[in-house]
Every structure is written in C-alpha cells, then in structure tokens.
Design an enzyme around this catalytic site. Sequence first.
Site, mmCIF file in Angstrom:
data_model
loop_
_atom_site.group_PDB
_atom_site.id
_atom_site.type_symbol
_atom_site.label_atom_id
_atom_site.label_comp_id
_atom_site.label_asym_id
_atom_site.label_seq_id
_atom_site.Cartn_x
_atom_site.Cartn_y
_atom_site.Cartn_z
ATOM 1 N N LYS A 45 -12.107 9.334 -37.159
ATOM 2 C CA LYS A 45 -12.008 10.003 -35.866
ATOM 3 C C LYS A 45 -12.491 9.071 -34.756
ATOM 4 O O LYS A 45 -13.102 8.032 -35.011
ATOM 5 C CB LYS A 45 -12.830 11.289 -35.872
ATOM 6 C CG LYS A 45 -14.316 11.100 -36.096
ATOM 7 C CD LYS A 45 -15.045 12.430 -36.161
ATOM 8 C CE LYS A 45 -16.543 12.213 -36.408
ATOM 9 N NZ LYS A 45 -17.284 13.485 -36.435
ATOM 10 N N TYR A 86 -30.610 -3.903 -9.921
ATOM 11 C CA TYR A 86 -30.634 -2.711 -9.082
ATOM 12 C C TYR A 86 -31.932 -1.929 -9.280
ATOM 13 O O TYR A 86 -32.405 -1.747 -10.404
ATOM 14 C CB TYR A 86 -29.462 -1.796 -9.421
ATOM 15 C CG TYR A 86 -28.119 -2.319 -8.954
ATOM 16 C CD1 TYR A 86 -27.872 -2.548 -7.603
ATOM 17 C CD2 TYR A 86 -27.103 -2.566 -9.866
ATOM 18 C CE1 TYR A 86 -26.639 -3.018 -7.177
ATOM 19 C CE2 TYR A 86 -25.867 -3.039 -9.453
ATOM 20 C CZ TYR A 86 -25.634 -3.257 -8.105
ATOM 21 O OH TYR A 86 -24.415 -3.727 -7.688
#
Length: 368
Positions: free
Chosen positions: A35, A260
């Site tokens: 999956k 940041y």
Amino acid sequence: MPRPLHAIIHLDAMQHNLARARACAPTARAWAVVKANAYGHGLERGMRGFAQADGLALIETENALRLRELGWVKPILLLEGIFDAADVPLLAEHDINSTVHCIEQIKILEYTQLYRPIDVHLKMNTGMNRLGFRPDEYAAAYKRLRAIPGIRNITLMTHFANADELQNPRLSIAEQVRRFREGAEGLEGQRSLSNSGGVLHQAALSKELHNDWVRPGVMLYGGTPGGGVTAREYGLLPTMTLKSEIIGIQQLQKGDTVGYGSRFEAPGPMTVGVVACGYADGYPRHAEHGTPVLVDGVKTRLVGRVSMDMMTVDLTPIANARVGSKVTLWGDGLPIDEVANSAGTIGYELMCALAPRVRVAEGRVGTD
C-alpha cells in the site's frame, strides 16, 4: 547536472526482508503489503522486490488493477475492501480478494450479482477499534457472507494494535488472540492475524498464534513496528537510502544563529554545511536539532530548522568536509528508525513521504 538529492531502492534488501518474514512464520503464506505506493518505494518495484510473496496486499483499487496490468498473476488483497458497488465486478473480473469489515459491504455483496466466485477476508475488531466486526457480531456476519452464492472462501482476520509490545498493559496480543478465538469459534476458514510485529514475535507467541497467512508491511522495507529492537537486531536490511550532497558551507562564531526562526545558536566557532534536501522532498520539517545525518560516512547532526529545499548540518566533526561531500539522510549506514525517532515520528512516515521530485534509482545495499 540534476540536483544531487536522490533515493536508492534496494531490491535485494526487499527480497532479503521477505525471506526473514518467511523464516519467522515458516508454516504461513505471506501477503507482502504494498500500500501507499509500496511505502514510497514504487508499486512496480514492490512487485519485483516481493516477487516470491504468495500475494500482494494494498488499499487502492486502482493499484490492484495496476498490479494485474504489470503482470502480477498471484493473489491480490484489498485491505480496506470495496468502497462502492461499482468495485464488485472488478473483484470477479481480476480475481481480487476483498476484506469485509462492515455490514454495508456485506449488503453490497448481497445485492450485486457475481458472474464468478470471489474470496473475502472477514475482519474482526479485537480491540484496534478501526475496522471490523466485534467478536459477538462476527459469527452473524460470517453467516450472511456464507449465504451469498458468489462467495467462495472466507478467511478470518484481525489486526493487532500493539504487536510491537507483547505485554502492552492496555491491550496485549494475547488478549486480542483470545477475543479472536472466541469470536471465530466454530467457523471454517483460514486465519490471518499477524502484521509485522506479530510476524517478528511469532516464535514467542507460537503457542497463541496460528496463522495460515501473515501480512508483513514495514518490516519488508527495513523498518520496525517499534518496541525498542533495531532492524539490524531483527536481521532486516534497509530498502531505501536517501542521499544528497553539501552544496554550501558557512563558518559561524559563538552566538550566530542558523535558519528560519534563528532557533539554533552556535555555542562557539563551528562549521555548518547546507544539504540539498528539505521538507518539499519529504524530510520532516519538525526534525529537531541533533537528528542524525551522515556526511562522508561520519555521523553528525542536524542544526536549525529544516526549510523547503535545504537543511543545515554540523560539519565541525568532519575535518575534510567540502562542497560536494556525500550525505546520507537515512538508509544504508543510517537506520531510518534512528532518524525517525530523533525527528519524533516513525520510519513508515519518512518512507511514504518521499516527494515525487526526488530522483529514484535502484542499487544494492552496501554499494555507493
């Protein structure tokens, strides 16, 4: 030249890990779970890597059909079953097994004519409380399925909530097995209980577990379901290695900050390298300072906040680091679970999050 970030998929490791699953449960047949695009490895690569599996299991109906188009002739199992009545003819036409986990799916099968028999897997909810019939509802659901002319074989299945912990104080495997046996008593059909954790603990649970089928997932990709045991200790090999290079270097002084938010402050003079990889590539933005990274084979750490296309690492321990130095973000040489644990997530998420823009190639474990 293309950006240096790339992922290497190790088909030999996929084959090895499937063999390990078989060795753990030698009397059972194995569904290899593919999956989520084979956990980010690519559906076609999953099919080739697990060619020796007895069947492939996944969620997406369209990818079940894709497996048939790719030439997979052995069984396929839809782990969440059908989503609509329009899916039922596909089961018969392409010989796809379907999980049945709710009364609505049974009703669809009752009112849809099947031109050829299909096999189903009836799911019991033994405590996971996601999908499945409660133990006291299970026999009635089985009886309704058995009455449908187009239903051939019914496999009895459940899913373990805490297979990484044999004695979870809230819900142990033993308790789930007890509930399963109680709910399935007197019903004919093969049994399918174990996910990766159950497979890896099969020896310890041999007196409690009887599996005709097992459903290994993350272990096939070199990850573990948790529990503090490493993939290496389980004898598993990494199947995905994410590599990049240093593309810039900065010399910091005490008090300088990185990235940041200026979240990381240099405690003293240090060298910082910029790596061509960021959260747009699938690396977790929430990874903390100290998350391990390999630079030229030497373990170092992430510093500063991960940005969209770049991340910064401490090069102070690597004397000869330069622009172009090779970086391993996870995989061969750096277990994905180690990175995931430091980043506050799990290896499953890192694999599945690999972004489409990352170049993918194939290679053997232990080769550059």
